[in-house]
Design a protein around this motif. Structure first.
Motif, PDB file in Angstrom:
ATOM      1  N   ARG A 192       0.836  -1.190   0.000  1.00  0.00           N
ATOM      2  CA  ARG A 192       0.000   0.000   0.000  1.00  0.00           C
ATOM      3  C   ARG A 192       0.873   1.242   0.000  1.00  0.00           C
ATOM      4  NH1 ARG A 192      -4.374   1.495   4.755  1.00  0.00           N
ATOM      5  NH2 ARG A 192      -2.498   1.624   6.012  1.00  0.00           N
ATOM      6  N   ILE A 193       0.446   2.260  -0.742  1.00  0.00           N
ATOM      7  CA  ILE A 193       1.178   3.517  -0.810  1.00  0.00           C
ATOM      8  C   ILE A 193       0.262   4.628  -0.327  1.00  0.00           C
ATOM      9  CG2 ILE A 193       2.384   5.165  -2.300  1.00  0.00           C
ATOM     10  CD1 ILE A 193       1.823   1.631  -3.500  1.00  0.00           C
ATOM     11  N   ILE A 194       0.737   5.400   0.654  1.00  0.00           N
ATOM     12  CA  ILE A 194      -0.006   6.535   1.182  1.00  0.00           C
ATOM     13  C   ILE A 194       0.718   7.805   0.766  1.00  0.00           C
ATOM     14  CG2 ILE A 194      -0.806   7.699   3.283  1.00  0.00           C
ATOM     15  CD1 ILE A 194      -0.868   4.959   4.634  1.00  0.00           C
ATOM     16  N   VAL A 195      -0.016   8.699   0.112  1.00  0.00           N
ATOM     17  CA  VAL A 195       0.575   9.939  -0.390  1.00  0.00           C
ATOM     18  C   VAL A 195       0.066  11.104   0.452  1.00  0.00           C
ATOM     19  CG1 VAL A 195       0.957  11.392  -2.412  1.00  0.00           C
ATOM     20  CG2 VAL A 195       0.531   8.939  -2.700  1.00  0.00           C
ATOM     21  N   GLY A 196       0.978  11.857   1.014  1.00  0.00           N
ATOM     22  CA  GLY A 196       0.636  13.027   1.811  1.00  0.00           C
ATOM     23  C   GLY A 196       1.391  14.241   1.325  1.00  0.00           C
ATOM     24  N   ARG A 197       1.060  15.372   1.871  1.00  0.00           N
ATOM     25  CA  ARG A 197       1.751  16.610   1.525  1.00  0.00           C
ATOM     26  C   ARG A 197       2.758  16.919   2.619  1.00  0.00           C
ATOM     27  NH1 ARG A 197      -1.102  22.375  -0.227  1.00  0.00           N
ATOM     28  NH2 ARG A 197       0.830  23.379  -0.938  1.00  0.00           N
ATOM     29  N   SER A 198       4.038  17.033   2.264  1.00  0.00           N
ATOM     30  CA  SER A 198       5.083  17.226   3.269  1.00  0.00           C
ATOM     31  C   SER A 198       5.673  18.630   3.259  1.00  0.00           C
ATOM     32  CB  SER A 198       6.209  16.208   3.062  1.00  0.00           C
ATOM     33  OG  SER A 198       6.781  16.349   1.770  1.00  0.00           O
ATOM     34  N   GLY A 199       5.264  19.452   2.316  1.00  0.00           N
ATOM     35  CA  GLY A 199       5.780  20.809   2.253  1.00  0.00           C
ATOM     36  C   GLY A 199       5.020  21.612   1.224  1.00  0.00           C
ATOM     37  N   LYS A 200       5.406  22.872   1.087  1.00  0.00           N
ATOM     38  CA  LYS A 200       4.686  23.758   0.167  1.00  0.00           C
ATOM     39  C   LYS A 200       4.716  23.222  -1.258  1.00  0.00           C
ATOM     40  CE  LYS A 200       4.222  28.689  -0.819  1.00  0.00           C
ATOM     41  NZ  LYS A 200       4.769  30.044  -0.529  1.00  0.00           N
ATOM     42  N   ASN A 201       5.862  22.651  -1.648  1.00  0.00           N
ATOM     43  CA  ASN A 201       6.001  22.098  -3.001  1.00  0.00           C
ATOM     44  C   ASN A 201       6.531  20.669  -2.949  1.00  0.00           C
ATOM     45  OD1 ASN A 201       5.272  24.512  -4.596  1.00  0.00           O
ATOM     46  ND2 ASN A 201       7.123  25.385  -3.684  1.00  0.00           N
ATOM     47  N   ARG A 202       6.124  19.935  -1.958  1.00  0.00           N
ATOM     48  CA  ARG A 202       6.602  18.561  -1.821  1.00  0.00           C
ATOM     49  C   ARG A 202       5.457  17.634  -1.431  1.00  0.00           C
ATOM     50  NH1 ARG A 202      10.124  20.953   1.584  1.00  0.00           N
ATOM     51  NH2 ARG A 202       9.400  19.658   3.315  1.00  0.00           N
ATOM     52  N   ILE A 203       5.559  16.384  -1.858  1.00  0.00           N
ATOM     53  CA  ILE A 203       4.662  15.340  -1.385  1.00  0.00           C
ATOM     54  C   ILE A 203       5.500  14.209  -0.818  1.00  0.00           C
ATOM     55  CG2 ILE A 203       2.745  15.876  -2.940  1.00  0.00           C
ATOM     56  CD1 ILE A 203       3.648  13.634  -4.763  1.00  0.00           C
ATOM     57  N   SER A 204       4.921  13.471   0.110  1.00  0.00           N
ATOM     58  CA  SER A 204       5.609  12.342   0.725  1.00  0.00           C
ATOM     59  C   SER A 204       4.929  11.051   0.312  1.00  0.00           C
ATOM     60  CB  SER A 204       5.602  12.473   2.250  1.00  0.00           C
ATOM     61  OG  SER A 204       4.276  12.419   2.743  1.00  0.00           O
ATOM     62  N   LEU A 205       5.719  10.027   0.090  1.00  0.00           N
ATOM     63  CA  LEU A 205       5.205   8.690  -0.208  1.00  0.00           C
ATOM     64  C   LEU A 205       5.625   7.759   0.906  1.00  0.00           C
ATOM     65  CD1 LEU A 205       5.542  10.039  -3.152  1.00  0.00           C
ATOM     66  CD2 LEU A 205       5.515   7.696  -3.967  1.00  0.00           C
ATOM     67  N   THR A 206       4.674   7.067   1.487  1.00  0.00           N
ATOM     68  CA  THR A 206       4.976   6.032   2.456  1.00  0.00           C
ATOM     69  C   THR A 206       4.498   4.708   1.876  1.00  0.00           C
ATOM     70  OG1 THR A 206       4.693   7.553   4.313  1.00  0.00           O
ATOM     71  CG2 THR A 206       4.634   5.199   4.809  1.00  0.00           C
ATOM     72  N   ALA A 207       5.439   3.809   1.608  1.00  0.00           N
ATOM     73  CA  ALA A 207       5.113   2.504   1.046  1.00  0.00           C
ATOM     74  C   ALA A 207       5.123   1.453   2.157  1.00  0.00           C
ATOM     75  CB  ALA A 207       6.114   2.122  -0.039  1.00  0.00           C
ATOM     76  N   GLN A 208       4.046   0.691   2.245  1.00  0.00           N
ATOM     77  CA  GLN A 208       3.923  -0.362   3.257  1.00  0.00           C
ATOM     78  C   GLN A 208       3.911  -1.720   2.558  1.00  0.00           C
ATOM     79  OE1 GLN A 208       0.251   0.613   5.221  1.00  0.00           O
ATOM     80  NE2 GLN A 208       1.147   2.275   6.410  1.00  0.00           N
ATOM     81  N   ALA A 209       4.710  -2.655   3.084  1.00  0.00           N
ATOM     82  CA  ALA A 209       4.772  -3.997   2.509  1.00  0.00           C
ATOM     83  C   ALA A 209       5.192  -4.969   3.610  1.00  0.00           C
ATOM     84  CB  ALA A 209       5.751  -4.034   1.339  1.00  0.00           C
TER      85      ALA A 209
END
Length: 354
Positions: A316-333
């Protein structure tokens, strides 16, 4: 929790805010924030990690008092003790200053949700009140907090475990319960005391989420084995033996989740686990394997992808916003290799999808 956005003075993320250009928060900015908060909440507790933060918390307090709201001030305390004390004085907004950053917590001691933080970011300053609110001082709840854990868990002697933490105050708090000199079992605590990992020569690295699962299995006393876990905690927790997992969102916490102390009190959780360390091996062996990988990428349109949850055949991949011009990806396996591959794969896909 994610990056929320900015207003005139502050950048909001992870349950708190800081000066949006990374500079020291001025008295003018603190007064502005106090007036915003006064238009939303009724009773405040304000604390800080060191005396260098006193100008900030007194500017906040005077602004809140000017708007007619009561304030309780603790001049020098650690964050875990401060959070424990918020419910005791019926504060519906706890404000904690550390390293020129402010963290908010609610009447139950939980860090503010994204929805609550957005409300502050978009809030309007309250007007000056005819009658000023009271400003009262209180000493730290540290001793009460320590005694509460000791009495609740029936702890009478220091438990063998090493303690690693960059914040001296939080480290000394944990040393009230642990010897601090055991290299075979070590707790690694974040500077604010919120999150903790463990390392054992026998069991290897034990991440925060696995410690939470260990506690749930060890301490579950509900007749239906139900525990409430955050929606974004690793999906493999749903397959742990002897517990019935129900998911929740911090933006809308059910009363049952609010009552689960381990969700907001890492010291309480780890003290209970360490007391029952002889059971830890058998519990860990029964837990499902899981791993996570995280990566930040630059995005021209971060709001386009933030908030997505992508189900993949391998995880599973969770996409969040980590900054003004950045996104974060958290991959779970189930393995670190698969999590890393998923993270790299979806980083490429999302970068080309900007």
């Amino acid at each position: 929790m994610n990056y929320i956005g900015e207003n005139n003075y502050f950048s909001f993320r992870d349950g708190g805010c800081e000066e949006k250009n990374g500079r020291e928060i001025s008295a003018e900015q603190a007064i502005f924030l106090g007036k915003i908060l006064s238009g939303i909440f009724s009773r405040f507790s304000i604390g800080c990690s060191g005396f260098e933060n006193l100008p900030l918390i007194y500017s906040l307090s005077s602004s809140i008092s000017e708007c007619g709201k009561d304030v309780y001030i603790c001049e020098n305390t650690d964050f875990p003790s401060f959070r424990f004390g918020c419910p005791l004085i019926s504060s519906d907004c706890g404000i904690y200053a550390r390293n020129n950053k402010i963290t908010f917590c609610d009447r139950n001691g939980f860090i503010f949700s994204d929805i609550r933080l957005t409300e502050i970011m978009n809030g309007r300053p309250a007007k000056k009140s005819v009658k000023y609110g009271r400003i009262s001082s209180f000493t730290s709840f540290r001793d009460i907090y320590i005694n509460n854990i000791a009495d609740t868990l029936n702890v009478s002697t220091a438990i063998p475990a090493g303690i690693s933490c960059g914040d001296r105050s939080v480290r000394s708090l944990w040393l009230e319960f642990f010897t601090g000199d055991d290299d075979d079992f070590v707790f690694q605590i974040s500077d604010d005391g919120n999150r903790v990992n463990a390392y054992s020569t026998e069991y290897g690295f034990i991440p925060y989420e696995k410690l939470m699962l260990c506690f749930c299995v060890l301490n579950n006393k509900n007749s239906d084995n139900t525990v409430y876990l955050p929606w974004d905690m690793h999906y493999s927790a749903d397959y742990a033996e002897n517990i019935n997992v129900k998911r929740f969102d911090y933006n809308d916490m059910p009363p049952q989740a609010v009552k689960q102390r381990f969700l907001k009190d890492s010291l309480y959780m780890c003290t209970h686990i360490a007391e029952n360390r002889y059971l830890l091996g058998s519990i860990i062996k029964k837990l499902p394997s899981f791993a996570s990988a995280r990566r930040d990428i630059v995005s021209d349109f971060p709001e386009k992808n933030a908030g997505r949850t992508i189900e993949s055949e391998n995880g599973r991949i969770i996409v969040g916003r980590s900054g003004k011009n950045r996104i974060s990806l958290t991959a779970q396996a189930y393995s670190s290799e698969t999590a890393a591959e998923l993270c790299a794969e979806w980083s490429e896909k999302l970068m080309h999808n900007n």
